[in-house]
Design a protein around this motif. Structure first.
Motif, PDB file in Angstrom:
ATOM      1  N   VAL A 148      30.997  15.206  41.404  1.00 18.29           N
ATOM      2  CA  VAL A 148      30.303  15.225  42.702  1.00 18.29           C
ATOM      3  C   VAL A 148      30.816  14.089  43.590  1.00 18.29           C
ATOM      4  O   VAL A 148      31.451  13.147  43.108  1.00 18.29           O
ATOM      5  N   PRO A 149      30.550  14.164  44.886  1.00 20.70           N
ATOM      6  CA  PRO A 149      31.084  13.144  45.796  1.00 20.70           C
ATOM      7  C   PRO A 149      30.487  11.754  45.557  1.00 20.70           C
ATOM      8  O   PRO A 149      29.355  11.625  45.095  1.00 20.70           O
ATOM      9  N   THR A 150      31.281  10.751  45.884  1.00 18.66           N
ATOM     10  CA  THR A 150      30.827   9.354  45.850  1.00 18.66           C
ATOM     11  C   THR A 150      31.151   8.740  47.218  1.00 18.66           C
ATOM     12  O   THR A 150      32.118   7.988  47.352  1.00 18.66           O
ATOM     13  N   VAL A 152      25.731  11.379  42.339  1.00 17.94           N
ATOM     14  CA  VAL A 152      25.942  11.144  40.895  1.00 17.94           C
ATOM     15  C   VAL A 152      24.582  11.087  40.199  1.00 17.94           C
ATOM     16  O   VAL A 152      24.364  11.739  39.168  1.00 17.94           O
ATOM     17  N   ARG A 153      23.659  10.331  40.789  1.00 17.32           N
ATOM     18  CA  ARG A 153      22.323  10.205  40.174  1.00 17.32           C
ATOM     19  C   ARG A 153      21.655  11.580  40.072  1.00 17.32           C
ATOM     20  O   ARG A 153      21.081  11.937  39.042  1.00 17.32           O
ATOM     21  N   ALA A 154      21.744  12.345  41.173  1.00 11.73           N
ATOM     22  CA  ALA A 154      21.082  13.658  41.184  1.00 11.73           C
ATOM     23  C   ALA A 154      21.713  14.582  40.139  1.00 11.73           C
ATOM     24  O   ALA A 154      21.006  15.249  39.375  1.00 11.73           O
ATOM     25  N   SER A 174      33.834  11.463  38.863  1.00 11.49           N
ATOM     26  CA  SER A 174      33.837  10.936  40.233  1.00 11.49           C
ATOM     27  C   SER A 174      34.391   9.517  40.271  1.00 11.49           C
ATOM     28  O   SER A 174      34.182   8.723  39.343  1.00 11.49           O
ATOM     29  N   THR A 175      35.064   9.204  41.357  1.00  7.31           N
ATOM     30  CA  THR A 175      35.602   7.852  41.551  1.00  7.31           C
ATOM     31  C   THR A 175      34.455   6.912  41.902  1.00  7.31           C
ATOM     32  O   THR A 175      33.642   7.230  42.778  1.00  7.31           O
ATOM     33  N   SER A 230      36.312   9.858  32.900  1.00  5.23           N
ATOM     34  CA  SER A 230      37.715  10.268  33.003  1.00  5.23           C
ATOM     35  C   SER A 230      37.999  10.588  34.468  1.00  5.23           C
ATOM     36  O   SER A 230      37.575  11.631  34.972  1.00  5.23           O
ATOM     37  N   PRO A 231      38.670   9.668  35.160  1.00 12.87           N
ATOM     38  CA  PRO A 231      38.838   9.876  36.599  1.00 12.87           C
ATOM     39  C   PRO A 231      39.812  10.994  36.892  1.00 12.87           C
ATOM     40  O   PRO A 231      40.849  11.120  36.247  1.00 12.87           O
ATOM     41  N   GLU A 232      39.456  11.794  37.878  1.00 14.80           N
ATOM     42  CA  GLU A 232      40.345  12.868  38.317  1.00 14.80           C
ATOM     43  C   GLU A 232      41.473  12.261  39.144  1.00 14.80           C
ATOM     44  O   GLU A 232      41.269  11.304  39.881  1.00 14.80           O
TER      45      GLU A 232
END
Ligand SMILES: NC(=O)c1ccc[n+]([C@@H]2O[C@H](COP(=O)([O-])OP(=O)(O)OC[C@H]3O[C@@H](n4cnc5c(N)ncnc54)[C@H](O)[C@@H]3O)[C@@H](O)[C@H]2O)c1
Length: 461
Positions: A120-122, A135-137, A156-157, A187-189
């Motif tokens: 998900v977006p950060t 991320v929390r959601a 997510s980064t 594991s970062p994309e």
């Protein structure tokens, strides 16, 4: 390291969250299901990162459930259509038709999965600091629905420490112990949208776990999906490595943008200078100037790292400077157009390329949106053409532009403009015709030289 011994007797969900005395058996069971491609993988967030990852995992043999809060995107994927212009619909279509890729908005679908990948977006919040709300959601939802004995990996980064300090507590809130009742990795994309040379499965993948068992499971999973996995000792090193990769790019893009201004003042073309410098076979890597970086990564990630460093009492002035230089890049372009036209009031400017990157439809943080507003604030009328973006989508930073339609490419469309401004040089645009019909072309991408077109009268910016 924990030895993973396959225990066929244990079925999914057999680990008792409160009293489990068989954590090694839980890990072994999941390892066995990964090896047999028997595990169902949930990808949360079917965006630029999640969708290609879901496809790669499905092609590796896993059954995939994709969860997204965006109903339109889910409907699109469920119908076998690609919501992203650079993701080929063919593979997607056949995976959906074969029932190996499903998409849903109902978090209940996570109950089917032993493995949950969070993509998900950060973004940055309104105050310009990291916003981990998505991320929390997403992890909160997964923690409620996942079965014990599963593996959750954050892709997510984000700032170093997020997985351990933010994600782990959400799983532990269910009474689970990490490495016993649930396994956790980071594991970062390294997705590069539109890069035909490196697809998801070809790109080496950093993999870290909260503990040995988690790391082994994450390595087994990604080892089945991508050509090369790179084990990393801690979650924090993997998180920091991703930021190091992206701030390297952000700082070097800022340097290229600064060189462009310095060299222009000396009457030198930065592209020619950088091309010449790039012939050095060692110790140099070319980065190119432009109207300013966009997308979800380069404008955002240096802020995450600088913010995290400040929280530890350390300033990162080079990062701060690169953020400022890149943020100012669109303004320099607007000033260049203004200067070339002798003012922008009542001038008509045709902007080419809304997406932040060549042949990509993503307009998040695109300098094109900043430029439209900057030139209109000085009295110009701005129209745009983008073969991939027929209409400006809603963005939090430019809500007033949402819904504005682009202009279709036709000979008549090229009439009546005082200037054309190339912000992104997508393919499928007739740049020679543009130069022939519009009295002034300002080119932020070295488009004409790169394509071997006549550049006479074209201004660099
Ligand atoms: N775009 C890139 O090239 C790229 C490359 C590497 C890493 N990243 C990182 O990957 C992460 C995702 O970026 P992206 O570009 O794929 O974003 P994106 O916006 O393209 O996709 C994210 C998806 O997550 C969905 N989503 C948001 N909250 C959700 C929730 N609670 N539950 C389910 N779905 C939810 C959104 O609807 C969206 O479809 C970011 O941390 C980004 O920094 C992006």
């Amino acid at each position: 390291m924990t030895a993973l011994v396959l225990d066929q007797a244990m079925r999914p969900g057999a680990v008792d969250a409160k009293t489990s005395t068989r954590p090694a058996a839980a890990a072994a069971q999941l390892a066995g299901r990964i090896a047999a491609r028997d595990a169902t993988v949930a990808v949360v967030g079917l965006g630029h990162v999640g969708l290609p990852l879901a496809l790669a995992a499905a092609q590796a043999g896993f059954r995939i459930v994709g969860l997204d809060t965006d109903r339109g995107k889910v409907a699109c994927v469920a119908a076998g259509r690609s919501p992203l212009n650079h993701v080929e619909p063919k593979v997607l279509q056949s995976l959906v038709a074969e029932g190996r890729l499903m998409a849903a908005t109902d978090p209940g679908c996570l109950a089917e999965a032993e493995i949950v990948l969070i993509c998900v977006p950060t973004p940055l919040g309104r105050d310009g600091t990291p916003d981990l709300g998505h991320v929390r959601a997403a992890v909160g939802t997964a923690a409620r629905v996942m079965r014990p004995g599963g593996l959750l990996v954050l892709e997510s980064t984000t700032w170093p420490g997020t997985t351990r300090q933010v994600v782990a507590p959400l799983l532990e809130a269910r009474g689970w112990r990490i490495g016993e009742h649930v396994f956790l990795g980071y594991s970062p994309e390294r997705e590069d949208p539109g890069n035909a040379r490196f697809r998801t499965a070809d790109i080496p993948k950093l993999v870290a776990g909260a503990d040995d068992a988690s790391r082994q499971l994450a390595l087994a999973l990604y080892g089945a999906i991508v050509a090369r996995v790179v084990p990393v000792e801690t979650l924090e090193i993997a998180e920091a490595a991703k930021l190091a990769e992206n701030v390297f790019r952000a700082v070097n893009i800022a340097l290229a943008n600064e060189l462009k201004l310095g060299f222009a003042a000396m009457g030198l073309d930065a592209w020619q200078v950088i091309e010449a410098a790039a012939t050095k076979p060692f110790g140099y890597m070319p980065f190119w100037p432009g109207p300013g970086p966009g997308g979800h990564c380069i404008p955002v990630d240096p802020v995450y790292l600088a913010w995290a460093a400040r929280a530890h009492g350390v300033a990162m002035p080079l990062l701060d400077a690169s953020i400022a230089v890149n943020a100012a890049a669109p303004e320099h372009v607007a000033a260049r157009v203004e200067q070339a036209l002798g003012g922008l009031a009542a001038r008509r400017v045709l902007l080419l390329g809304l997406g932040y990157k060549r042949n990509i439809a993503d307009v998040r943080d695109s300098p094109a949106l900043v430029l439209i507003e900057a030139m209109e604030a000085r009295g110009a009328t701005v129209g745009f053409h983008d073969p991939l973006v027929p209409e400006i989508p809603h963005t939090p930073e430019h809500p007033a532009l949402a819904g504005r339609p682009g202009l279709a490419w036709e000979a008549a469309m090229l009439a009546g403009w005082d200037a054309a401004l190339i912000v992104t040089d997508h393919d499928g645009v007739d740049y020679a015709a543009l130069r022939a019909h519009v009295p002034l072309v300002v080119d932020t991408r070295n488009t004409y030289a790169r394509r071997g077109l006549d550049a006479s009268g074209v201004l660099g910016a």
